[in-house]
Write an enzyme that holds these catalytic residues in place. Sequence first.
Site, PDB file in Angstrom:
ATOM      1  N   ILE A  37     -11.782   3.789  -0.349  1.00 41.04           N
ATOM      2  CA  ILE A  37     -11.891   2.390  -0.762  1.00 41.04           C
ATOM      3  C   ILE A  37     -10.881   1.530  -0.029  1.00 41.04           C
ATOM      4  O   ILE A  37     -11.136   0.394   0.331  1.00 41.04           O
ATOM      5  CB  ILE A  37     -11.610   2.217  -2.274  1.00 41.04           C
ATOM      6  CG1 ILE A  37     -12.387   3.212  -3.119  1.00 41.04           C
ATOM      7  CG2 ILE A  37     -11.902   0.802  -2.715  1.00 41.04           C
ATOM      8  CD1 ILE A  37     -11.923   3.235  -4.553  1.00 41.04           C
ATOM      9  N   THR A  55      -7.126   1.658   2.560  1.00 47.29           N
ATOM     10  CA  THR A  55      -5.990   2.329   3.182  1.00 47.29           C
ATOM     11  C   THR A  55      -4.871   1.310   3.298  1.00 47.29           C
ATOM     12  O   THR A  55      -5.019   0.313   3.999  1.00 47.29           O
ATOM     13  CB  THR A  55      -6.299   2.824   4.608  1.00 47.29           C
ATOM     14  OG1 THR A  55      -7.182   1.889   5.216  1.00 47.29           O
ATOM     15  CG2 THR A  55      -6.913   4.171   4.617  1.00 47.29           C
ATOM     16  N   GLY A  56      -3.832   1.547   2.587  1.00 54.78           N
ATOM     17  CA  GLY A  56      -2.687   0.649   2.640  1.00 54.78           C
ATOM     18  C   GLY A  56      -1.570   1.296   3.421  1.00 54.78           C
ATOM     19  O   GLY A  56      -1.744   2.347   4.029  1.00 54.78           O
ATOM     20  N   LYS A  57      -0.427   0.629   3.401  1.00 55.42           N
ATOM     21  CA  LYS A  57       0.711   1.171   4.118  1.00 55.42           C
ATOM     22  C   LYS A  57       1.222   2.428   3.426  1.00 55.42           C
ATOM     23  O   LYS A  57       1.681   3.351   4.050  1.00 55.42           O
ATOM     24  CB  LYS A  57       1.832   0.118   4.184  1.00 55.42           C
ATOM     25  CG  LYS A  57       1.658  -0.834   5.344  1.00 55.42           C
ATOM     26  CD  LYS A  57       2.895  -1.683   5.505  1.00 55.42           C
ATOM     27  CE  LYS A  57       3.099  -2.552   4.280  1.00 55.42           C
ATOM     28  NZ  LYS A  57       4.233  -3.442   4.336  1.00 55.42           N
ATOM     29  N   GLU A  58       1.167   2.373   2.117  1.00 53.84           N
ATOM     30  CA  GLU A  58       1.794   3.452   1.374  1.00 53.84           C
ATOM     31  C   GLU A  58       0.828   4.386   0.674  1.00 53.84           C
ATOM     32  O   GLU A  58       1.226   5.434   0.196  1.00 53.84           O
ATOM     33  CB  GLU A  58       2.748   2.854   0.333  1.00 53.84           C
ATOM     34  CG  GLU A  58       3.901   2.151   0.973  1.00 53.84           C
ATOM     35  CD  GLU A  58       4.400   0.982   0.155  1.00 53.84           C
ATOM     36  OE1 GLU A  58       5.434   0.440   0.528  1.00 53.84           O
ATOM     37  OE2 GLU A  58       3.763   0.607  -0.833  1.00 53.84           O
ATOM     38  N   VAL A 116      -6.775   5.041  -1.105  1.00 52.24           N
ATOM     39  CA  VAL A 116      -7.506   5.184  -2.360  1.00 52.24           C
ATOM     40  C   VAL A 116      -8.942   5.620  -2.071  1.00 52.24           C
ATOM     41  O   VAL A 116      -9.596   5.059  -1.202  1.00 52.24           O
ATOM     42  CB  VAL A 116      -7.493   3.865  -3.163  1.00 52.24           C
ATOM     43  CG1 VAL A 116      -8.229   4.029  -4.480  1.00 52.24           C
ATOM     44  CG2 VAL A 116      -6.076   3.388  -3.402  1.00 52.24           C
ATOM     45  N   LYS A 118      -5.746   7.917  -5.925  1.00 47.98           N
ATOM     46  CA  LYS A 118      -4.725   7.274  -5.104  1.00 47.98           C
ATOM     47  C   LYS A 118      -3.844   8.352  -4.492  1.00 47.98           C
ATOM     48  O   LYS A 118      -3.161   9.081  -5.199  1.00 47.98           O
ATOM     49  CB  LYS A 118      -3.905   6.295  -5.950  1.00 47.98           C
ATOM     50  CG  LYS A 118      -2.933   5.454  -5.144  1.00 47.98           C
ATOM     51  CD  LYS A 118      -2.397   4.293  -5.950  1.00 47.98           C
ATOM     52  CE  LYS A 118      -1.386   3.470  -5.169  1.00 47.98           C
ATOM     53  NZ  LYS A 118      -0.894   2.309  -5.919  1.00 47.98           N
ATOM     54  N   ASP A 169       5.210  -6.296  -8.334  1.00 45.51           N
ATOM     55  CA  ASP A 169       4.377  -6.581  -7.155  1.00 45.51           C
ATOM     56  C   ASP A 169       3.123  -7.307  -7.620  1.00 45.51           C
ATOM     57  O   ASP A 169       2.018  -7.059  -7.154  1.00 45.51           O
ATOM     58  CB  ASP A 169       4.006  -5.295  -6.410  1.00 45.51           C
ATOM     59  CG  ASP A 169       3.430  -5.572  -5.024  1.00 45.51           C
ATOM     60  OD1 ASP A 169       3.590  -6.714  -4.529  1.00 45.51           O
ATOM     61  OD2 ASP A 169       2.818  -4.660  -4.443  1.00 45.51           O
TER      62      ASP A 169
HETATM   63  P1  ADP Z   1      -1.521  -0.181  -2.456  1.00 50.19           P
HETATM   64  O1  ADP Z   1      -0.135   0.270  -2.743  1.00 50.19           O
HETATM   65  O2  ADP Z   1      -2.075   0.408  -1.210  1.00 50.19           O
HETATM   66  O3  ADP Z   1      -1.674  -1.691  -2.539  1.00 50.19           O
HETATM   67  P2  ADP Z   1      -3.258  -0.145  -4.778  1.00 50.19           P
HETATM   68  O4  ADP Z   1      -3.000   0.639  -6.022  1.00 50.19           O
HETATM   69  O5  ADP Z   1      -3.072  -1.611  -4.852  1.00 50.19           O
HETATM   70  O6  ADP Z   1      -2.384   0.493  -3.618  1.00 50.19           O
HETATM   71  O7  ADP Z   1      -4.724   0.173  -4.303  1.00 50.19           O
HETATM   72  C1  ADP Z   1      -5.260  -0.357  -3.122  1.00 50.19           C
HETATM   73  C2  ADP Z   1      -6.649  -0.901  -3.362  1.00 50.19           C
HETATM   74  O8  ADP Z   1      -7.507   0.134  -3.841  1.00 50.19           O
HETATM   75  C3  ADP Z   1      -6.693  -1.972  -4.421  1.00 50.19           C
HETATM   76  O9  ADP Z   1      -6.473  -3.221  -3.883  1.00 50.19           O
HETATM   77  C4  ADP Z   1      -8.078  -1.833  -4.979  1.00 50.19           C
HETATM   78  O10 ADP Z   1      -8.998  -2.543  -4.198  1.00 50.19           O
HETATM   79  C5  ADP Z   1      -8.362  -0.358  -4.834  1.00 50.19           C
HETATM   80  N1  ADP Z   1      -8.090   0.353  -6.092  1.00 50.19           N
HETATM   81  C6  ADP Z   1      -6.951   0.950  -6.461  1.00 50.19           C
HETATM   82  N2  ADP Z   1      -7.052   1.513  -7.660  1.00 50.19           N
HETATM   83  C7  ADP Z   1      -8.311   1.275  -8.079  1.00 50.19           C
HETATM   84  C8  ADP Z   1      -9.057   1.598  -9.261  1.00 50.19           C
HETATM   85  N3  ADP Z   1      -8.506   2.291 -10.238  1.00 50.19           N
HETATM   86  N4  ADP Z   1     -10.330   1.189  -9.324  1.00 50.19           N
HETATM   87  C9  ADP Z   1     -10.881   0.487  -8.324  1.00 50.19           C
HETATM   88  N5  ADP Z   1     -10.250   0.151  -7.209  1.00 50.19           N
HETATM   89  C10 ADP Z   1      -8.977   0.537  -7.068  1.00 50.19           C
HETATM   90 MN    MN Z   2      -1.886  -3.076  -3.939  1.00 48.72          MN
END
Ligand code: ADP
Ligand code: MN
Length: 542
Positions: free
Chosen positions: A281, A283-286, A289, A312, A428
């Site tokens: 779904i 890919t972030g820096k850290e 998902v 995650k 955050d």
């Molecule tokens: P990051 O540290 O990379 O920002 P996040 O927890 O914000 O990690 O997750 C990144 C993205 O993945 C979110 O912006 C969201 O779009 C999706 N995501 C994360 N957790 C969920 C979840 N439980 N259900 C649906 N989408 C999710």
């Molecule tokens: Mn996030």
Amino acid sequence: MGNGSPGDGTGIQAEPGKLRVQSAAAHSRVHVAAAAVLFPLRLSCPWGTPKTTSISCSLADVMSEQLAKELQLEEENAAFPEVVAVAEGPFITGENVDTSSDLMLAQMLQMEFDREYDAQLRREEKKFNGDSKVSISFENYRKVHPFDSDSSEDEVDWQDTRHDPYRADKPTITPKKGFIGKGKDITTKHDEVVCGRKNTARMENFAPEFQVGDGIGMDLKLSNQVFNALKQHAYSEERRSARLHEKKEHSTAEKAVDPKTRLLLYKMVSGGMLETITGCISTGKESVVFHAYGGKSATEEDKIIPPECAIKVFKTTLNEFKNRDKYIKDDYRFKDRFSKLNPRKIIRMWAEKEMHNLTRMQNAGIPCPQVVILKKHVLVMSFIGQDQVPAPKLKDVKLNSEDMKKAYYQVLNMMQQLYKECNLVHADLSEYNMLWHDGKVWLIDVSQSVEPTHPHGLEFLFRDCRNVSQFFQKGGVVEALNERQLFNAVSGLNITAENEVDFQAEFFQKGGVVEALNERQLFNAVSGLNITAENEVDFQAE
Ligand code: ADP
Ligand code: MN
């Protein structure tokens, strides 16, 4: 053979049947003579000459037979093309499996084998019990148990790792002048031992795919020549793998997930906790998902798995986490552990933190993902969204003014709950970490959340308030409080200062933060100016 050693003679006597063959094979006079001595009457074999079997088919026949076989195979392939398992994710079909990791492959094969074994066992169990009212379970004989938790020996616990044998000692640097020491103890930069060690340590900087082995643990000394050859190889290897990745249409999942993580995910599927992992779904820096469909078997705590899950995976590439020290180092909940940890474990701690924080929020009734299970640096939670489509972030969704206002009041409410009931500051919070789903706002991404008493807690809260207030004000919510009002409304502190500098100074004092900067220090910190005057008059003059 053929050199007429005495051993040949005994061999002939013991196994006369082989005589012909042997003597024929070795065109030596000695052998022929020996045969003549043993069988003086007939030079041919006493057991008769074997009939030469006539070859019944010609070469042409054989060729055409082969041709026929080939044609048939071709036809079969056309009629029954290989079935590709579409439903399964890239980890499961194995198409992306990294063959360099033999251990993992072996484990996967073993798991596959075990599953087949279990299926057979189940059939036997059924047959054994028949229609009988009392049945005997074969459960204990099964190989695969519903996600057997931490059987893997590589589970590292929160133990001391100060003597990690794999960690390279910082190689001593040779100063610019090119040597260290004095008199006869002088060591130049060309010293073989020092240089060798340094080369071994530098080897660690090669691309992660490049297997460098455990040279550091062994005090391996690499000569310059070997090191340079290795370096060259590592670079070309890197370029090759980059090209390969390009071809594979940037499969993010593959890049993001290392073999160990893949095995972890694989176990979740093979254990029945997850049905399939469908794809990535985000890919972030850290973190990365993934989306997955929940399986039928429950977790160890007998939690029911939601029909759709988000996985995650906290990235185990360490660089990005360095600047996050600040959040966790001062969090007293993790304080005594922090000093003893290596970066890999700190990453697991992020996952653990997210889990704890989500649980707190869940208990307070704040809309957020529900924790399913935590495995090392992998957190499985319920999916916010439907049919593989994640709920949009607040920043991406176009809300009408009514919904916008509703969202604002909900966020205000959640921030208060978070602060008062969960004793947490999100740290955050912004339109990037709020999802719009089912007509309400859901909070996500709480691995960095801290308690308000965290030395930077109020600072983080203030930043959250600024983001939220700006977002809703820009979004046209006229009722939206400004950042300072919001801060007071959430924290319950009553800070009256009109400008930001005074405001922050005041909340540090009211928040009882010991390390609070004084007004002048804070001014410098906020402004980026570096004014050194000691008293207020001089300070302002400057
Ligand atoms: P990051 O540290 O990379 O920002 P996040 O927890 O914000 O990690 O997750 C990144 C993205 O993945 C979110 O912006 C969201 O779009 C999706 N995501 C994360 N957790 C969920 C979840 N439980 N259900 C649906 N989408 C999710
Ligand atoms: Mn996030």
